[in-house]
Structure formats: structure tokens, C-alpha cells
Design a protein around this motif. Structure first.
Motif, short mmCIF file in Angstrom:
data_model
loop_
_atom_site.label_atom_id
_atom_site.label_comp_id
_atom_site.label_asym_id
_atom_site.label_seq_id
_atom_site.Cartn_x
_atom_site.Cartn_y
_atom_site.Cartn_z
N ARG A 1 0.66 -1.19 0.00
CA ARG A 1 0.02 0.04 -0.07
C ARG A 1 0.89 1.27 -0.03
NH1 ARG A 1 -4.11 2.00 4.81
NH2 ARG A 1 -5.08 3.56 3.37
N ILE A 2 1.94 1.17 0.90
CA ILE A 2 2.93 2.44 0.98
C ILE A 2 3.59 2.37 -0.48
CG2 ILE A 2 5.11 3.27 1.67
CD1 ILE A 2 4.32 1.72 4.36
N VAL A 3 3.89 1.54 -1.04
CA VAL A 3 4.70 1.53 -2.45
C VAL A 3 3.76 2.00 -3.47
CG1 VAL A 3 6.01 0.36 -4.05
CG2 VAL A 3 6.38 0.05 -1.57
N GLY A 4 2.48 1.48 -3.50
CA GLY A 4 1.53 1.68 -4.49
C GLY A 4 1.31 3.33 -4.69
N THR A 5 1.23 3.74 -3.21
CA THR A 5 1.01 5.12 -3.08
C THR A 5 2.04 6.05 -3.71
OG1 THR A 5 -0.61 4.95 -1.30
CG2 THR A 5 0.19 6.92 -1.42
N ALA A 6 3.11 5.76 -3.34
CA ALA A 6 4.41 6.16 -3.44
C ALA A 6 4.62 6.33 -5.29
CB ALA A 6 5.77 5.72 -3.03
N VAL A 7 4.24 5.23 -5.78
CA VAL A 7 4.27 5.42 -7.35
C VAL A 7 3.26 6.35 -7.99
CG1 VAL A 7 4.25 3.65 -9.46
CG2 VAL A 7 5.39 2.85 -7.35
N ASP A 8 2.08 6.29 -7.48
CA ASP A 8 1.04 6.98 -7.79
C ASP A 8 1.58 8.44 -7.85
OD1 ASP A 8 -0.43 4.91 -8.64
OD2 ASP A 8 -1.70 4.92 -6.71
N LEU A 9 2.13 8.86 -6.91
CA LEU A 9 2.53 10.21 -6.37
C LEU A 9 3.64 10.80 -7.24
CD1 LEU A 9 2.23 10.59 -2.70
CD2 LEU A 9 0.83 11.57 -4.15
N ALA A 10 4.49 9.63 -7.53
CA ALA A 10 5.60 9.78 -8.37
C ALA A 10 5.30 10.27 -9.86
CB ALA A 10 6.74 8.86 -8.36
N ASP A 11 4.29 9.29 -10.32
CA ASP A 11 3.60 9.27 -11.64
C ASP A 11 3.05 10.65 -11.80
OD1 ASP A 11 4.59 6.76 -12.06
OD2 ASP A 11 2.39 5.76 -11.85
N ARG A 12 2.47 11.26 -10.97
CA ARG A 12 1.90 12.48 -11.13
C ARG A 12 2.74 13.79 -11.08
NH1 ARG A 12 -2.41 13.81 -6.37
NH2 ARG A 12 -0.45 14.66 -5.42
N ASP A 13 3.57 13.56 -9.98
CA ASP A 13 4.53 14.86 -9.44
C ASP A 13 6.06 14.56 -9.61
OD1 ASP A 13 2.00 16.34 -9.01
OD2 ASP A 13 2.00 15.53 -7.07
N GLY A 14 6.43 13.36 -10.13
CA GLY A 14 7.90 13.00 -10.05
C GLY A 14 8.40 12.70 -8.55
N THR A 15 9.52 12.52 -8.66
CA THR A 15 9.88 11.76 -7.25
C THR A 15 9.75 12.87 -6.03
OG1 THR A 15 12.09 12.39 -7.78
CG2 THR A 15 11.75 10.22 -8.07
N ASP B 1 14.15 1.91 -3.91
CA ASP B 1 13.98 0.61 -4.35
C ASP B 1 12.86 -0.06 -4.35
OD1 ASP B 1 16.83 1.14 -4.46
OD2 ASP B 1 17.50 -0.01 -2.50
N LEU B 2 12.01 0.03 -3.51
CA LEU B 2 10.82 -0.68 -3.61
C LEU B 2 9.95 -0.09 -4.76
CD1 LEU B 2 10.00 -0.93 0.23
CD2 LEU B 2 10.07 -2.98 -1.30
N MET B 3 9.89 1.27 -5.04
CA MET B 3 9.14 1.93 -5.83
C MET B 3 9.51 1.53 -7.25
SD MET B 3 9.02 5.67 -4.42
CE MET B 3 8.48 6.49 -5.95
N ALA B 4 10.98 1.46 -7.48
CA ALA B 4 11.49 1.21 -8.88
C ALA B 4 11.05 -0.12 -9.29
CB ALA B 4 13.22 1.19 -8.65
N ASP B 5 11.11 -1.13 -8.51
CA ASP B 5 10.96 -2.56 -8.72
C ASP B 5 9.52 -2.77 -8.97
OD1 ASP B 5 12.44 -5.22 -8.83
OD2 ASP B 5 10.50 -6.04 -7.66
N ALA B 6 8.54 -1.95 -8.28
CA ALA B 6 7.13 -2.08 -8.47
C ALA B 6 6.87 -1.20 -10.03
CB ALA B 6 6.55 -1.40 -7.33
N ALA B 7 7.33 -0.29 -9.93
CA ALA B 7 7.05 0.50 -11.21
C ALA B 7 7.24 -0.26 -12.60
CB ALA B 7 7.64 1.73 -11.18
#
Length: 251
Positions: free
Chosen positions: A31-45, A76-82
Motif C-alpha cells: 500500500r505504501i509503495v503503490g501510493t508512492a508510485v502514484d504520487l511519483a507518476d503525477r508529480d515526479g520523485t 528501491d521498492l518503488m522502482a521494482d514495483a514500477a
């Protein structure tokens, strides 16, 4: 005695860590990683900081540390998930080049879906399950070749590096043109008008000949998402791999 994986690697592979990291029903790594990826997709890292992730999840920033060890681990978690699961390779029993080309195009598609991925620092070889799957798919494409393991690793590193850099270069140029409210053709024509008169043929003979050819003025904007420059460069890289395969001893 079996060696226990470090906690960060265990979380990357979703293995039990032996510690109680919060109540799974309310919050977990996925859940944390999914949220982080969604935010990065919208606004970058910059949009995926721990406080912003916590706010999106309606939790405190400190509560995130019960599930991730650090900001670096989260990246690392975000990159692997993305990157997600690797695509199934095309049949590569006898033709390695189409398979490797499809692999490269699939990597490019991931960068287009998640542009921030190409901006992340490279800290080492693949560690996560999805990253290993992509490496495996690239190696599998090269299975019909006589290349040894170091050469195969070198090939997928070079091809993957080209795809990443081509994406970064193309995106930066696109952002620059957008800021100037120009399309590709207009930007090239402006570039020629500004620079061509400064290029002295006696000092820069080949560059002067290039500008005099009119190629920049005549070059149309590409509407293909996998544009001609990228395709040309990829085929050039694959030509080099072909030469390495054909010149390999024992072929």
C-alpha cells in the motif's frame, strides 16, 4: 546454515522479516509503495516524499518506518514495483535480435509510463524480483548466441543504458521545446538560424556542410511514440551486438 536475507531485501521480495512491522490490515509495504508510485507518476520523485505519502495515506510519517527501513529503501521498492513483471519474450530459439529488440522496446514503454524511473540513481545490479525478471528476459533473448555470461550481461547493460539515455534526452528536449512553445520542426529551424551563420567552414568544415545541407529545415516532426531517432539508435546498437555475436570464437 541458511543465510537470512537482510530486512530490506526481504521486504523487496515480500518475505517474512521476523519482526512485527505494524498492523497489516491498516498499512503494509504494498500500500505504501503503490501510493508512492502514484504520487511519483503525477508529480515526479519530489512528489513522493515520506510526508506526502503519509498524508495521502492519512498516517504519520513515522508510521511508514515500521514497514520500510529508509527513504533509499522506499526508492528501491518503488522502482521494482514500477517496472512490474517482465514481458514474455518472443520466440528466441534461433533469432535473438527480434527478441532483444522487443525487450528494449518494452523497457522504453516502462519509462514512458513512469518517467521518473529514468531519473533515479543506479546504485548497483538488480536486486528485486521484477528487476531480476527483466534481467532474465534479456538474457533469455540472448540464449541462441555463443556469447558467454560476461558478454551477455554487457549486452543487456549497453542496450538498457541506451534505452534509458535516449528516453532522458528525448524528454529533456521535449520539455525545453514545450517551455519555449515550439514544436520539433520550429525548434530545429530556430537552432539553424541562430547557429549556422556562426559556423565558419574553415574551422568547422563538416558542421558547416551539415547546416548548408538544409536537413534541419526539412526535418518533419515525428508523431511516432517510438520515434525515428530512437529506432535508428537502437538498430545501430543491435548492429554492434550482431557484429560481436558473429565474431565470437566458437560460433
Amino acid at each position: 546454515m541458511e543465510r537470512k536475507a537482510p530486512d530490506d531485501l526481504a521486504r523487496l521480495w515480500r518475505l517474512p522479516t521476523g519482526s512485527k512491522l505494524g498492523r497489516r490490515a491498516e498499512l503494509d509495504v504494498d500500500r505504501i509503495v503503490g501510493t508512492a508510485v502514484d504520487l511519483a507518476d503525477r508529480d515526479g520523485t519530489a512528489g513522493a516524499t515520506l510526508p506526502k505519502i503519509a498524508a495521502a495515506l492519512s498516517v504519520t510519517p513515522m508510521s511508514l518506518y515500521r514497514h520500510i527501513g529508509s527513504k533509499d529503501e522506499l526508492v528501491d521498492l518503488m522502482a521494482d514495483a514500477a517496472f512490474g513483471p517482465a514481458p514474455e519474450p518472443v520466440a528466441a530459439e534461433s533469432e535473438w535480435r527480434p527478441a532483444l529488440r522487443e525487450w528494449a522496446l518494452a523497457v522504453s514503454a516502462v519509462y514512458r509510463r513512469h518517467p521518473w524511473l529514468a531519473q533515479l540513481p543506479i546504485s548497483g545490479p538488480p536486486r528485486g524480483p521484477n528487476a531480476i525478471a527483466w534481467m532474465d528476459a534479456g538474457l533469455r533473448a540472448l540464449r541462441p548466441t555463443p556469447l558467454d555470461w560476461p558478454a551477455k550481461i554487457g549486452v543487456i547493460t549497453v542496450v538498457g543504458g541506451y534505452v534509458r539515455q535516449a528516453f532522458v534526452t528525448g524528454r529533456q528536449l521535449e520539455e525545453s521545446r514545450r517551455a519555449a512553445n515550439l514544436n520539433e520542426t520550429q525548434a530545429l529551424r530556430n537552432y539553424t538560424a541562430e547557429v549556422a551563420t556562426l559556423v565558419d567552414p574553415s574551422q568547422f568544415p563538416d558542421a558547416a556542410a551539415l547546416f548548408a545541407s538544409g536537413i534541419f529545415e526539412a526535418m518533419p516532426s515525428s508523431t511516432d511514440p517510438v520515434d525515428e531517432d530512437f529506432t535508428f539508435g537502437l538498430d545501430l546498437v543491435l548492429d554492434g551486438v550482431t557484429a560481436a555475436v558473429e565474431n565470437r570464437p566458437g560460433r
